[in-house]
Design a protein around this motif. Structure first.
Motif, PDB file in Angstrom:
ATOM      1  N   LEU A   8      -5.503  -1.905   9.792  1.00 16.24           N
ATOM      2  CA  LEU A   8      -5.160  -2.564   8.530  1.00 16.24           C
ATOM      3  C   LEU A   8      -5.781  -1.850   7.333  1.00 16.24           C
ATOM      4  O   LEU A   8      -5.140  -1.709   6.292  1.00 16.24           O
ATOM      5  CB  LEU A   8      -5.577  -4.034   8.559  1.00 16.24           C
ATOM      6  CG  LEU A   8      -4.646  -4.915   9.382  1.00 16.24           C
ATOM      7  CD1 LEU A   8      -5.324  -6.205   9.779  1.00 16.24           C
ATOM      8  CD2 LEU A   8      -3.362  -5.180   8.611  1.00 16.24           C
ATOM      9  N   ALA A  11      -3.637   1.017   6.461  1.00 23.88           N
ATOM     10  CA  ALA A  11      -2.217   0.736   6.234  1.00 23.88           C
ATOM     11  C   ALA A  11      -1.784   1.091   4.811  1.00 23.88           C
ATOM     12  O   ALA A  11      -2.449   0.732   3.846  1.00 23.88           O
ATOM     13  CB  ALA A  11      -1.926  -0.746   6.496  1.00 23.88           C
ATOM     14  N   ILE A  13       0.409   0.717   1.371  1.00 22.06           N
ATOM     15  CA  ILE A  13       0.899  -0.424   0.607  1.00 22.06           C
ATOM     16  C   ILE A  13       2.180  -0.007  -0.106  1.00 22.06           C
ATOM     17  O   ILE A  13       2.234   1.065  -0.707  1.00 22.06           O
ATOM     18  CB  ILE A  13      -0.134  -0.864  -0.458  1.00 22.06           C
ATOM     19  CG1 ILE A  13      -1.496  -1.129   0.173  1.00 22.06           C
ATOM     20  CG2 ILE A  13       0.374  -2.080  -1.234  1.00 22.06           C
ATOM     21  CD1 ILE A  13      -1.531  -2.237   1.182  1.00 22.06           C
ATOM     22  N   TYR A  21       2.996  -5.379  -0.223  1.00 24.82           N
ATOM     23  CA  TYR A  21       2.631  -5.657   1.147  1.00 24.82           C
ATOM     24  C   TYR A  21       2.296  -4.375   1.880  1.00 24.82           C
ATOM     25  O   TYR A  21       2.653  -3.279   1.476  1.00 24.82           O
ATOM     26  CB  TYR A  21       3.692  -6.486   1.871  1.00 24.82           C
ATOM     27  CG  TYR A  21       5.020  -5.828   2.146  1.00 24.82           C
ATOM     28  CD1 TYR A  21       5.288  -5.290   3.395  1.00 24.82           C
ATOM     29  CD2 TYR A  21       6.010  -5.774   1.176  1.00 24.82           C
ATOM     30  CE1 TYR A  21       6.512  -4.706   3.672  1.00 24.82           C
ATOM     31  CE2 TYR A  21       7.238  -5.197   1.450  1.00 24.82           C
ATOM     32  CZ  TYR A  21       7.475  -4.658   2.696  1.00 24.82           C
ATOM     33  OH  TYR A  21       8.682  -4.085   2.966  1.00 24.82           O
ATOM     34  N   PHE A  22       1.559  -4.551   2.974  1.00 22.82           N
ATOM     35  CA  PHE A  22       1.113  -3.423   3.766  1.00 22.82           C
ATOM     36  C   PHE A  22       2.164  -3.100   4.825  1.00 22.82           C
ATOM     37  O   PHE A  22       2.881  -3.973   5.291  1.00 22.82           O
ATOM     38  CB  PHE A  22      -0.237  -3.720   4.426  1.00 22.82           C
ATOM     39  CG  PHE A  22      -0.291  -5.030   5.145  1.00 22.82           C
ATOM     40  CD1 PHE A  22       0.101  -5.132   6.478  1.00 22.82           C
ATOM     41  CD2 PHE A  22      -0.738  -6.177   4.496  1.00 22.82           C
ATOM     42  CE1 PHE A  22       0.066  -6.342   7.138  1.00 22.82           C
ATOM     43  CE2 PHE A  22      -0.776  -7.383   5.159  1.00 22.82           C
ATOM     44  CZ  PHE A  22      -0.374  -7.463   6.489  1.00 22.82           C
ATOM     45  N   HIS A  24       2.562  -1.884   8.546  1.00 20.03           N
ATOM     46  CA  HIS A  24       1.683  -1.907   9.710  1.00 20.03           C
ATOM     47  C   HIS A  24       2.522  -1.971  10.985  1.00 20.03           C
ATOM     48  O   HIS A  24       3.577  -2.616  10.995  1.00 20.03           O
ATOM     49  CB  HIS A  24       0.761  -3.140   9.595  1.00 20.03           C
ATOM     50  CG  HIS A  24      -0.346  -3.145  10.577  1.00 20.03           C
ATOM     51  ND1 HIS A  24      -0.239  -3.764  11.798  1.00 20.03           N
ATOM     52  CD2 HIS A  24      -1.585  -2.598  10.531  1.00 20.03           C
ATOM     53  CE1 HIS A  24      -1.372  -3.609  12.459  1.00 20.03           C
ATOM     54  NE2 HIS A  24      -2.205  -2.890  11.714  1.00 20.03           N
ATOM     55  N   LYS A 153      -1.926 -12.903   5.409  1.00 18.14           N
ATOM     56  CA  LYS A 153      -2.096 -12.309   4.083  1.00 18.14           C
ATOM     57  C   LYS A 153      -2.404 -13.453   3.120  1.00 18.14           C
ATOM     58  O   LYS A 153      -1.574 -14.322   2.893  1.00 18.14           O
ATOM     59  CB  LYS A 153      -0.842 -11.562   3.636  1.00 18.14           C
ATOM     60  CG  LYS A 153      -1.029 -10.890   2.291  1.00 18.14           C
ATOM     61  CD  LYS A 153       0.181 -10.054   1.903  1.00 18.14           C
ATOM     62  CE  LYS A 153      -0.062  -9.359   0.591  1.00 18.14           C
ATOM     63  NZ  LYS A 153       0.311 -10.144  -0.566  1.00 18.14           N
ATOM     64  N   VAL A 175      -4.208  -7.920  -0.406  1.00 22.17           N
ATOM     65  CA  VAL A 175      -3.915  -6.616  -0.993  1.00 22.17           C
ATOM     66  C   VAL A 175      -4.442  -6.660  -2.418  1.00 22.17           C
ATOM     67  O   VAL A 175      -3.981  -7.457  -3.238  1.00 22.17           O
ATOM     68  CB  VAL A 175      -2.403  -6.307  -0.959  1.00 22.17           C
ATOM     69  CG1 VAL A 175      -2.122  -4.983  -1.656  1.00 22.17           C
ATOM     70  CG2 VAL A 175      -1.893  -6.290   0.476  1.00 22.17           C
ATOM     71  N   GLU A 178      -3.821  -2.167  -4.618  1.00 26.11           N
ATOM     72  CA  GLU A 178      -3.066  -1.332  -3.687  1.00 26.11           C
ATOM     73  C   GLU A 178      -3.872  -0.882  -2.472  1.00 26.11           C
ATOM     74  O   GLU A 178      -3.667   0.205  -1.921  1.00 26.11           O
ATOM     75  CB  GLU A 178      -2.455  -0.137  -4.425  1.00 26.11           C
ATOM     76  CG  GLU A 178      -1.468  -0.578  -5.493  1.00 26.11           C
ATOM     77  CD  GLU A 178      -0.779   0.584  -6.182  1.00 26.11           C
ATOM     78  OE1 GLU A 178      -0.625   1.647  -5.555  1.00 26.11           O
ATOM     79  OE2 GLU A 178      -0.394   0.411  -7.343  1.00 26.11           O
ATOM     80  N   GLU A 179      -4.806  -1.737  -2.039  1.00 21.57           N
ATOM     81  CA  GLU A 179      -5.570  -1.498  -0.813  1.00 21.57           C
ATOM     82  C   GLU A 179      -5.663  -2.803  -0.035  1.00 21.57           C
ATOM     83  O   GLU A 179      -5.742  -3.881  -0.612  1.00 21.57           O
ATOM     84  CB  GLU A 179      -6.991  -1.023  -1.122  1.00 21.57           C
ATOM     85  CG  GLU A 179      -7.073   0.384  -1.648  1.00 21.57           C
ATOM     86  CD  GLU A 179      -8.512   0.836  -1.799  1.00 21.57           C
ATOM     87  OE1 GLU A 179      -9.428   0.206  -1.230  1.00 21.57           O
ATOM     88  OE2 GLU A 179      -8.728   1.836  -2.494  1.00 21.57           O
ATOM     89  N   VAL A 180      -5.703  -2.681   1.293  1.00 20.06           N
ATOM     90  CA  VAL A 180      -5.912  -3.849   2.139  1.00 20.06           C
ATOM     91  C   VAL A 180      -7.409  -4.151   2.135  1.00 20.06           C
ATOM     92  O   VAL A 180      -8.236  -3.263   2.334  1.00 20.06           O
ATOM     93  CB  VAL A 180      -5.428  -3.595   3.582  1.00 20.06           C
ATOM     94  CG1 VAL A 180      -5.816  -4.753   4.496  1.00 20.06           C
ATOM     95  CG2 VAL A 180      -3.921  -3.373   3.605  1.00 20.06           C
TER      96      VAL A 180
END
Length: 189
Positions: A8, A11, A13, A21-22, A24, A153, A175, A178-180
């Motif tokens: 994750l 992952a 974005i 959303y990511f 994955h 999420k 998120v 722009e990162e999980v």
């Protein structure tokens, strides 16, 4: 670090209609799903879910299928896939699902009054799909023993927050920029 958390955090974005959303392997089928990641997820589901007296695993197409198939193989519990295609079989039940980025009709076959089911899905985001499924299962008269989503999420509106069902998750993410970001490594109980 476990496989799920690592995958994750790595992952990518993407943005679709203002929704971030990511991408994955569990939720999208890309990038490639490594067997050790799937194995870890299945073991964690089996440990977390209430499987006693479950007659059937119920999952929506398409991204719940690989997870649910693996859980079915490990537990010998039959699998029912909620499809996006109508077959017109006896007892088929239609439901309307709406998520943050799509809406469609889905169809349940082979779930009957009194069935004790585990509902299993890949991602809980807006809760729209699971809310529709749970409502239809309730209308059928099935008993939802447990509800598990691999990834939750957080941060947006969740249609299940006011529902009678508590979803268990394996890991909760958001998120941000722009990162999980991992919100809870152990998910919800």
């Amino acid at each position: 670090m476990d496989q799920l958390k690592r995958s994750l955090l790595d992952a990518p974005i993407i943005e679709k209609n203002g929704y971030h959303y990511f991408v994955h392997p569990i939720s999208d089928g890309v990038p490639m799903l490594e067997p050790e990641l799937l194995r870890e997820i299945v073991i964690r589901i089996i440990r977390k879910a209430d499987l006693e007296d479950v007659d059937k695993i119920v999952t929506p197409a398409a991204m719940g299928i690989h997870i649910s198939t693996a859980v079915s193989l490990m537990t010998d519990i039959p699998l029912v896939v909620i499809r996006k295609r109508q077959y017109g079989l006896d007892g088929e039940v239609a439901l309307f699902q709406e998520t943050g980025y799509s809406e469609s009709e889905m169809y349940i076959n082979d779930v009957y009054e009194g069935d004790r089911v585990l509902v299993l899905d890949d991602v809980l985001s807006t809760g729209g799909t699971l809310k529709a499924i749970l409502g239809s299962l309730e209308d059928i008269g099935a008993d939802v023993v447990d509800l598990v989503a691999v990834i939750k999420k957080v941060g947006g509106e969740n249609a299940l927050e006011d529902a009678a069902y508590d979803a268990k998750t394996l890991i909760n993410v958001d998120v941000v920029d722009e990162e999980v970001v991992i919100v809870d490594e152990n998910g919800d109980d």
